[in-house]
Write an enzyme that holds these catalytic residues in place. Structure first.
Site, PDB file in Angstrom:
ATOM      1  N   GLU A 141       0.841  -1.183   0.068  1.00 19.00           N
ATOM      2  CA  GLU A 141      -0.201   0.127  -0.189  1.00 19.00           C
ATOM      3  C   GLU A 141       0.788   1.298  -0.141  1.00 19.00           C
ATOM      4  O   GLU A 141       0.576   2.426  -0.471  1.00 19.00           O
ATOM      5  CB  GLU A 141      -1.076  -0.082   1.234  1.00 19.00           C
ATOM      6  N   HIS A 155       7.186 -27.016  -1.141  1.00 21.70           N
ATOM      7  CA  HIS A 155       6.259 -28.201  -1.891  1.00 21.70           C
ATOM      8  C   HIS A 155       4.992 -27.753  -2.735  1.00 21.70           C
ATOM      9  O   HIS A 155       4.276 -28.419  -3.125  1.00 21.70           O
ATOM     10  CB  HIS A 155       5.777 -29.066  -0.750  1.00 21.70           C
ATOM     11  N   LYS A 173     -14.286   0.639  -3.811  1.00 18.19           N
ATOM     12  CA  LYS A 173     -15.260   1.041  -3.013  1.00 18.19           C
ATOM     13  C   LYS A 173     -16.300   1.962  -3.735  1.00 18.19           C
ATOM     14  O   LYS A 173     -17.602   1.582  -3.612  1.00 18.19           O
ATOM     15  CB  LYS A 173     -14.612   2.126  -1.964  1.00 18.19           C
TER      16      LYS A 173
END
Ligand code: PA5
Length: 445
Positions: free
Chosen positions: A285, A306, A420
């Site tokens: 961010e 793995h 948003k």
């Protein structure tokens, strides 16, 4: 202490190239100190550790003690910077099987308000049915949908189960001093509240009550956490040659400039999983803007050897790896001997499990370097509150420096608004009429 080893970067980027950034780093350090860098109204984290007083810590601990005494469970409601730091430290310091070994003396710490999962919230409220539980509502803006939704549900349930007066004793708000819904609600209901300083952004807020209160409620030593951060605050202000945060920042920038666009934070202790989640938010961010920034990824090793091991060893060579290594484990366990030795592992019998883990770490480091992956190693002595404090501030300071080398404002997050806006338009939020019309046309053609 914390040790930074960048020797395994040398085959890819020379020490001279890294050291050449010392001047740029010094300028970045200076502009952080002078408050002249972009986003300079969010520099409250810079001297936060040294400004924390024993009186303030005592106040946090007193509120934590009330919650610990009165609650079987405490739900921390928050998202992003308003939960990841607390979650990271609590998980790093907790017994790996905390759910199963809880002796009833400490409340179970749960997290909500960080997703909109209907099943998650339904299962949480079902679990809390009939229990004495508290809520720590953490939101700087007070308007974050995920957190507000969880808080609505939890407040209602807490009041219904315990009555309004008792609920008031176990609901705590951590929010802005004056603004926002969480502040208004806390003042109206008379909740105990703590302030998130105006000049500390969410992802830099773990050493404010945002992180400290949940960590104290979980029963961990916030004095030591802060002490570690204070010690790193001093070290991370030193000149380049003695400053691990400065060197980490310069090394990352040198690697980025050399085309290494992805940093994989690796750990060899499953308890560090959420430290990586916190780190990803801090760096992602802060850096990811203006079409720049190192993409922060993470793996838990040896587990992910793995699954992701193949890619790291052999995939596109645009990555570098940063390993957090814990030098000493808290318990001692020996590799057992087996009469039949069907798995052929008796040569390890009697060795500490941690020794095997350390050899896996060293072997992996060498293999990855051979495969073309530069390696940075950050070692801490043990996984305790003090060393987590060191690590947290180390990463924060290096992030502040690196963003300036990149030329981005570390402290804003304009890109977070895009989803948003669309979500509110789709849900028909009042005030979004034009956006709603536009987005419906776009979807329906
Ligand atoms: O780092 C940040 O600023 C964000 O991750 C915020 O912490 C997050 O969006 C939550 O915001 P708020 O605390 O306002 O609810």
């Amino acid at each position: 202490m914390l040790k930074l080893d960048i020797s395994k970067v040398a085959p890819f980027v020379s020490t001279e190239t890294i050291n050449a950034y010392a001047e740029g780093v010094a300028a970045a350090l200076q502009s952080l100190e002078d408050g002249t860098c972009p986003g300079n109204d969010f520099l409250g984290w810079l001297h936060l550790p040294s400004s924390i007083t024993p009186e303030f810590l005592a106040e946090v601990k007193a509120v934590a003690a009330t919650l610990r005494q009165e609650c079987e469970a405490v739900v921390v409601a928050g998202i992003g910077g308003s939960y990841l730091g607390a979650k990271a430290v609590i998980e790093a310091l907790s017994n790996s099987f905390q759910w199963l070994v809880n002796d009833g003396k400490s409340p179970v710490i749960l997290f909500a308000g960080n997703n909109i999962g209907e099943d998650y919230l339904s299962e949480l409220t079902t679990y809390l049915k009939g229990k004495k539980f508290g809520v720590i509502n953490i939101s700087k803006s007070g308007t974050t949908t995920e957190t507000a939704l969880a808080f609505r549900l939890l407040k209602k349930q807490c009041e219904e189960q315990m009555g309004k007066d008792a609920a008031r004793r176990v609901i705590v708000a951590i929010t802005d001093a004056k603004r926002g819904a969480a502040r208004t609600c806390a003042d109206k209901e008379g909740y105990k509240s703590f302030v998130i300083p105006d000049n500390v952004g969410g992802r830099f807020s773990v050493l404010t009550p945002v992180g400290l209160l949940p960590i104290a409620v979980a029963g961990f030593d916030i004095d030591q956490l802060v002490k570690g951060a204070q010690d790193m605050e001093k070290l991370a202000a030193a000149p380049f040659a003695e400053n691990p945060a400065a060197q980490y920042a310069a090394t990352r920038y040198a690697l980025y400039t050399a085309g290494k666009k992805i940093e994989i934070l690796a750990n060899y202790q499953p308890k560090l999983h959420f430290i990586a989640e916190w780190w990803k938010q801090l760096y992602g961010e802060s850096e990811g803007k203006d079409q720049k920034g190192i993409f922060p990824a993470s793996v838990d090793l040896t587990t992910d050897l793995h699954s992701m091991g193949q890619w790291i060893q052999d995939g596109e060579r645009t990555i570098f790896e940063t390993v957090i290594s814990v030098e000493n484990s808290e318990h001692e366990l020996l590799f057992p001997s087996d009469e039949e030795n069907l798995d052929g592992l008796n040569f390890l019998a009697g060795k500490r499990v941690d020794e095997v883990n350390k050899m896996a770490e060293l072997g992996t480091q060498l293999a990855h370097v051979d495969g073309g992956v530069p390696n940075i190693r950050i070692a801490i002595e043990r996984l305790d509150a003090y060393h987590l404090g060191l690590l947290i501030y180390f990463f924060e300071k290096a992030c502040g420096i690196h963003c300036q080398l990149l030329g981005v404002n570390a402290f804003n997050q304009p890109g977070v608004e895009a989803y948003k806006k669309n979500m509110f338009a789709l849900l028909g939020k009042p005030g979004y009429e034009n956006e709603t019309e536009a987005i419906r046309k776009r979807i329906n053609g």
